[in-house]
Design an enzyme around this catalytic site. Structure first.
Site, PDB file in Angstrom:
ATOM      1  N   CYS A  86     -69.681  49.702  39.161  1.00 37.50           N
ATOM      2  CA  CYS A  86     -68.244  49.887  39.007  1.00 37.50           C
ATOM      3  C   CYS A  86     -67.563  49.915  40.366  1.00 37.50           C
ATOM      4  O   CYS A  86     -68.216  49.920  41.412  1.00 37.50           O
ATOM      5  CB  CYS A  86     -67.936  51.166  38.242  1.00 37.50           C
ATOM      6  SG  CYS A  86     -68.475  52.657  39.107  1.00 37.50           S
ATOM      7  N   CYS A  90     -68.638  52.631  42.633  1.00 37.55           N
ATOM      8  CA  CYS A  90     -69.879  52.364  43.374  1.00 37.55           C
ATOM      9  C   CYS A  90     -69.582  51.613  44.670  1.00 37.55           C
ATOM     10  O   CYS A  90     -70.188  51.882  45.718  1.00 37.55           O
ATOM     11  CB  CYS A  90     -70.843  51.556  42.512  1.00 37.55           C
ATOM     12  SG  CYS A  90     -71.427  52.405  41.028  1.00 37.55           S
ATOM     13  N   ASP A 117     -43.698  24.712  54.567  1.00 38.18           N
ATOM     14  CA  ASP A 117     -43.743  23.793  55.697  1.00 38.18           C
ATOM     15  C   ASP A 117     -43.602  22.387  55.108  1.00 38.18           C
ATOM     16  O   ASP A 117     -43.857  22.178  53.918  1.00 38.18           O
ATOM     17  CB  ASP A 117     -45.068  23.939  56.438  1.00 38.18           C
ATOM     18  CG  ASP A 117     -45.183  22.973  57.609  1.00 38.18           C
ATOM     19  OD1 ASP A 117     -44.171  22.755  58.294  1.00 38.18           O
ATOM     20  OD2 ASP A 117     -46.283  22.422  57.802  1.00 38.18           O
ATOM     21  N   ASP A 123     -49.859  24.600  56.528  1.00 43.51           N
ATOM     22  CA  ASP A 123     -51.203  24.075  56.776  1.00 43.51           C
ATOM     23  C   ASP A 123     -51.563  23.931  58.239  1.00 43.51           C
ATOM     24  O   ASP A 123     -52.736  23.772  58.574  1.00 43.51           O
ATOM     25  CB  ASP A 123     -51.366  22.712  56.099  1.00 43.51           C
ATOM     26  CG  ASP A 123     -50.595  21.612  56.832  1.00 43.51           C
ATOM     27  OD1 ASP A 123     -49.499  21.916  57.373  1.00 43.51           O
ATOM     28  OD2 ASP A 123     -51.077  20.470  56.865  1.00 43.51           O
ATOM     29  N   ASP A 164     -48.372  27.170  61.762  1.00 41.89           N
ATOM     30  CA  ASP A 164     -47.974  27.982  60.610  1.00 41.89           C
ATOM     31  C   ASP A 164     -48.775  29.273  60.501  1.00 41.89           C
ATOM     32  O   ASP A 164     -48.437  30.134  59.679  1.00 41.89           O
ATOM     33  CB  ASP A 164     -48.163  27.192  59.309  1.00 41.89           C
ATOM     34  CG  ASP A 164     -47.292  25.952  59.249  1.00 41.89           C
ATOM     35  OD1 ASP A 164     -46.112  26.058  59.607  1.00 41.89           O
ATOM     36  OD2 ASP A 164     -47.803  24.887  58.853  1.00 41.89           O
TER      37      ASP A 164
END
Length: 723
Positions: A36, A39, A445, A619, A623
């Site tokens: 979980c 944990c 962009d 990209d 940027d």
């Protein structure tokens, strides 16, 4: 059974420690027993607190703990010993062993589920007459006792076997001096069996064997569904890595071929790739020509022509020619492996909502045990008697288990990440989905995002292209490559030298030539920009070359889709105003800025973020700062590594419309998570008082608690988008 780690006699594990290019050490461990989000927090906190450990990240889906060390000292044995002390078995990570362990866990859950189902049905066959009477008649004392014994003979052994996954987990936790969520479940089941046998021996009125085994049956359904959900996330990365060739064909110094394991490939090795084979590692083509299919990596179905000098990425399929590749990276450092790591990261990071659920679940054990103890003591003091008081306390233990709360967010995030992966979107963290669902303003962009990032030469005379081509073929700049594509094959300039940020120079027929910015070539009177290059030969007037970058086919539709979802859209670009204005008009964006430096882009995002939550999509290296400062960030799969590292999600396909899909799924995931939180809260507010007041017996508590876990898990599967 856990094996105690003997640090004094531990073998030397130095050979298993990996070191990156910076000399930093790390090791991967396979952790068993972590189930979980609690944990994850417990393991990462304990390991990160060890001397010399810089970081610890547990991927619950894979069971892999990635440990980074702060200095030259690397002691995996100390980490394993610490994990053993927490109650978790750990070994050096072996993908094959991890897969076998997951398979064993799945089989064990199925068998336990089948046993619990058999026990629940048959125990109920004898217990239903106890609750409802037989043929409308109240059972006599002897018949009731017989039915209780038959229910216990069937139900108790099945409950003990089906409960072993919970009992073992609880025992490991208690042995380490802690209490996880399986502790109250185990106590509730055991006390239910004890009460039932006591009632049966004493010829009492009620027994709850069916409640114990039904509780485990429903809990195991939830645990199995969670296992399946996490298996989807695991399979995403595993399916990618499975696309790599298991072996590679290496050429020795005399050109002889030899098949070697993929893991033995080293940078600089010469590899032979035949038609129909996948490229095993990233590298540069040394010999041969062919077409390759990059759809696994980019989603683009059109084949790409490659020739000597072309960069090739692992996972691409060689379609036609015989190729000789110089390896540029190991298999673990390939582009395909990097994508698989991004997929793994999506199941590894904990989001704000998960951390909130962790804190609530962490309070559960002390709070619910206190409430159960007070219920028992208070009920006895008020005259209920020890039997009835104990039954109510057991009902409180069972009905308030926070399994629904623990599953509320992780199940949603796993389902959402898996769905987006099938749409060519890689999610790097659950927190990314939360932030993406909150965005109000989208910043694009232009080059490489709204456009294809593949500029084409326009309005150039054939004789000019032929003169420029030898120098263009020697450069990797996108504009120079566009010239080379337009010219076709031919000779290459000599004495070539790249000048980063300016251009390239070399000799063509013995004369010095330059290709690049206007100032670099000597055309200072004319404006230069991102969509033009200048070519000059010593003693001649420079020539201007113009380029056009086509818009993506779905750019306008993507912008329209974002606006339809109530988002505002803006373009921030470093390109010339004319090019940006044309692109903005074509996609339907009225708010745009051009000619921005990387610093200006980042400052613009900061200003926008003052009153809006901004999604940045970019990209380029220019940027990266803006991506890092935005509330959420997306980068195309073709983006530079720095931009992908700064982004929260990566578009591995060619379609920009995946941005809209990602926002739809993120919003849907937020809705499902809030629904799960609300349901878990209402359930506990109603169920706990009902159990304390005696309105809920252990049988009803078992059904209610297990049903709550099933509800949140099944609700997570409803994550989707508008499509």
């Amino acid at each position: 059974m856990a094996v105690t780690w003997d640090a004094a006699n531990a073998p030397d594990m130095g050979a298993f420690v990996r070191r990156d290019a910076d000399g930093r050490a790390g090791v991967d461990l396979l952790v068993r027993g972590a189930r979980c989000a609690g944990c994850i927090a417990k393991i990462e906190k304990a390991v990160a607190g060890l001397p010399g450990v810089a970081s610890a990240r547990l991927n619950l889906s894979l069971g892999k703990l990635a440990v980074g060390f702060a200095d030259g000292r690397a002691d995996p044995a100390a980490v394993i010993a610490a994990l053993e002390g927490l109650g978790y078995e750990a070994t050096l990570y072996d993908p094959g062993e991890a897969r076998d362990q997951r398979d064993r866990e799945g089989r064990r859950l199925i068998i336990a589920l089948a046993v619990a189902g058999f026990g629940a049905m048959n125990a109920m066959m004898f217990s239903v007459p106890l609750w409802a009477g037989l043929f409308g008649q109240e059972l006599g004392p002897a018949t009731r006792t017989l039915m209780m014994w038959l229910s216990g003979i069937v139900g108790a052994p099945c409950a003990i076997y089906a409960g072993m996954p919970f009992f073992e987990s609880a025992w490991r936790s208690l042995r380490a001096g802690r209490a996880n969520m399986d502790v109250p479940i185990s106590i509730g089941v055991i006390l239910t069996l004890v009460i039932s046998f006591s009632e049966t021996f004493l010829n009492g009125r009620d027994a709850y064997f069916d409640a114990a085994v039904s509780l485990l049956f429903l809990l195991l359904i939830g645990r199995w569904l969670d296992h399946v959900l996490r298996g989807r996330a695991r399979s995403a990365a595993a399916d990618l890595l499975a696309m790599q060739a298991p072996t590679a064909t290496r050429l020795d110094g005399e050109g002889r071929e030899r098949a070697i394991p993929l893991t033995d490939v080293r940078p600089g090795d010469m590899l032979r790739i035949r038609p129909g084979e996948r490229i095993p590692v990233d590298g540069v083509l040394e010999d041969g020509r062919s077409e390759i299919d990059n759809s696994l990596l980019t989603g683009e179905s059109a084949p790409e022509a490659v020739a000597p000098g072309s960069a090739c990425r692992a996972g691409a399929l060689n379609l036609s020619g015989l190729l000789t590749l110089r390896a540029g990276a190991r298999s673990d450092d390939s582009a395909l492996a990097a994508i698989a790591r991004l997929v793994e990261a999506g199941a590894q990071n904990r989001s704000r909502d998960v951390r909130l659920a962790d804190k609530a679940a962490a309070l559960y054990v002390p709070v619910v045990h206190t409430v159960a103890a007070l219920t028992f003591a208070g009920g006895w003091a008020l005259g209920l008697g020890p039997r009835e008081a104990l039954i109510r306390a057991v009902a409180v233990l069972i009905v308030t288990c926070p399994c629904a709360l623990g599953l509320a967010v992780p199940a949603v995030q796993v389902a959402a990440s898996s769905r987006l992966f099938r749409r060519w979107v890689l999610v790097k963290s659950g927190a990314a989905l939360e932030r993406l669902a909150e965005v109000q303003h989208v910043v694009f962009d232009k080059t490489g995002v709204l456009t294809e990032g593949r500029p084409e030469l326009v309005e150039a005379a054939p004789e000019t292209v032929a003169r420029v081509a030898p120098l263009a073929r020697a450069s990797r700049h996108p504009l120079a490559r566009a010239v080379a594509r337009a010219a076709g094959e031919g000779p290459t300039a000599t004495e070539v030298q790249e000048h980063p940020g300016l251009g390239v120079e070399g000799r063509i027929d013995g004369r010095l030539a330059r290709l690049g910015r206007a100032a670099f070539v000597g055309a200072s009177t004319l404006k230069q920009g991102e969509t033009e290059l200048w070519f000059g030969v010593e003693g001649e007037t420079p020539v201007r070359l113009r380029f056009s970058d086509r818009l993506r086919a779905d750019a306008a539709g993507t912008v329209a889709g974002l606006k339809a979802r109530g988002l505002t859209v803006e373009i921030l670009s470093g390109d010339l105003a004319g090019a940006v204005g044309e692109a903005a008009a074509a996609v339907g964006v009225s708010d745009w800025r051009a000619g921005l430096t990387p610093e200006e882009k980042a400052e613009a995002v900061d200003r926008l973020s003052a009153n809006r939550k901004v999604l940045m999509i970019g990209d380029g290296l220019n940027d990266a700062a803006a991506l890092a400062r935005a509330h959420a960030a997306i980068a195309p799969g073709s983006a530079l590594e720095a931009s992908q590292n700064a982004a929260d999600l990566v578009l591995s396909g060619a379609e920009l419309a995946a941005v809209v899909d990602a926002i739809d799924v993120a919003r849907s995931a937020r809705g499902r998570a809030l629904e799960n939180f609300g349901f878990a809260a209402v359930y506990n507010l109603v169920a706990a008082p009902a159990a304390m007041l005696g309105f809920v017996n252990p049988f009803v508590a078992a059904i209610a608690m297990s049903g709550s876990s099933l509800v949140v898990t099944l609700n997570a599967l409803r994550v989707g988008g508008r499509r």
